[in-house]
Design an enzyme around this catalytic site. Structure first.
Site, short mmCIF file in Angstrom:
data_model
loop_
_atom_site.label_atom_id
_atom_site.label_comp_id
_atom_site.label_asym_id
_atom_site.label_seq_id
_atom_site.Cartn_x
_atom_site.Cartn_y
_atom_site.Cartn_z
N CYS A 2 -0.89 3.20 -5.44
CA CYS A 2 -0.75 1.81 -4.99
C CYS A 2 0.23 1.14 -5.94
CB CYS A 2 -2.09 1.09 -5.02
SG CYS A 2 -1.99 -0.65 -4.50
N GLU A 104 3.00 0.65 1.52
CA GLU A 104 3.27 2.04 1.20
C GLU A 104 4.54 2.45 1.93
OE1 GLU A 104 3.55 4.51 -0.91
OE2 GLU A 104 1.40 4.15 -1.25
#
Length: 221
Positions: A2, A104
């Site tokens: 992340c 992402e």
């Protein structure tokens, strides 16, 4: 992993969602939260929950150089209970890192396509985090890292890792002032059932951390 996320909710909504009594000092929403920035986190101080800012990128209390934080934005939940950098923190320095989506990048034809990912049935959620206090001479830092896990079926199509997102009913338990054995914390994380996620494509504008406005989350076809 992340490496970028958002928090766009207003302060009152956050305080109500997490049952926080005191206002958040210097709260600012953000479309593009990046490593090295201060991020909104919640801890339990033994008496009550508190919301405030930690710098994203863990600097362990024993570190000689704060630059180590740039390498420690994430911690692998599979092994954090065994690693010297995280073992003690898994026991007693756990935090919630507040978000409402994360980004992402999926490889498509040799290029990376950014996607904004959200929890389907919640408009605000938390990542499982760890925090620490670092002191050297007259400098004090409070920093954090986000725990990650192997991607679920949905995220696997985008990336092989994902942040640990805590179910609403597990948040208070994660930051309980009661000390966990590191192995208990490990088992807790890996007993979590993943909620359904959604995703859509956004433009490459979000790639630059300096960009922080509505264009970051603008859908593209």
């Amino acid at each position: 992993m992340c490496g970028r996320y958002t928090l766009l909710k207003d302060e009152l909504e956050i305080l109500e969602e997490f049952d926080i009594d005191e206002p958040i000092d210097s709260y600012q929403p953000s479309y593009n939260i990046a490593p090295g920035q201060n991020v909104l986190a919640i801890i339990h101080d033994g008496k009550k929950k508190r919301a405030g800012y930690l710098r994203w990128g863990l600097v362990p209390s024993w570190a000689k150089d704060e630059k180590i934080g740039y390498k420690m934005i994430n911690a692998r939940s599979e092994t954090a209970h065994e690693k010297p950098s995280f073992k003690k923190l898994m026991s007693q320095k756990r935090c919630l890192i507040v978000a409402d989506s994360f980004y992402e990048w999926k490889k498509v034809d040799g290029e990376k396509q950014p996607k904004r990912i959200q929890v389907k049935d919640r408009n605000i959620f938390t990542f499982a985090g760890l925090w620490d206090k670092w002191v050297q001479d007259d400098k004090v830092l409070f920093t954090c890292t986000i725990l990650t896990k192997e991607a679920n079926t949905f995220i696997r199509n985008i990336h092989h890792r994902m942040p640990v997102i805590l179910p609403k009913e597990k948040e208070n338990e994660w930051i309980s002032p009661i000390k966990f054995h590191p192995e208990q914390a490990h088992e807790f994380i890996h007993s979590i059932e993943m909620e359904e996620l959604t995703a859509y494509n956004v433009g490459s504008y979000v790639n630059a951390a300096i960009n922080n406005d509505e264009m970051c989350i603008q859908p593209i076809t």
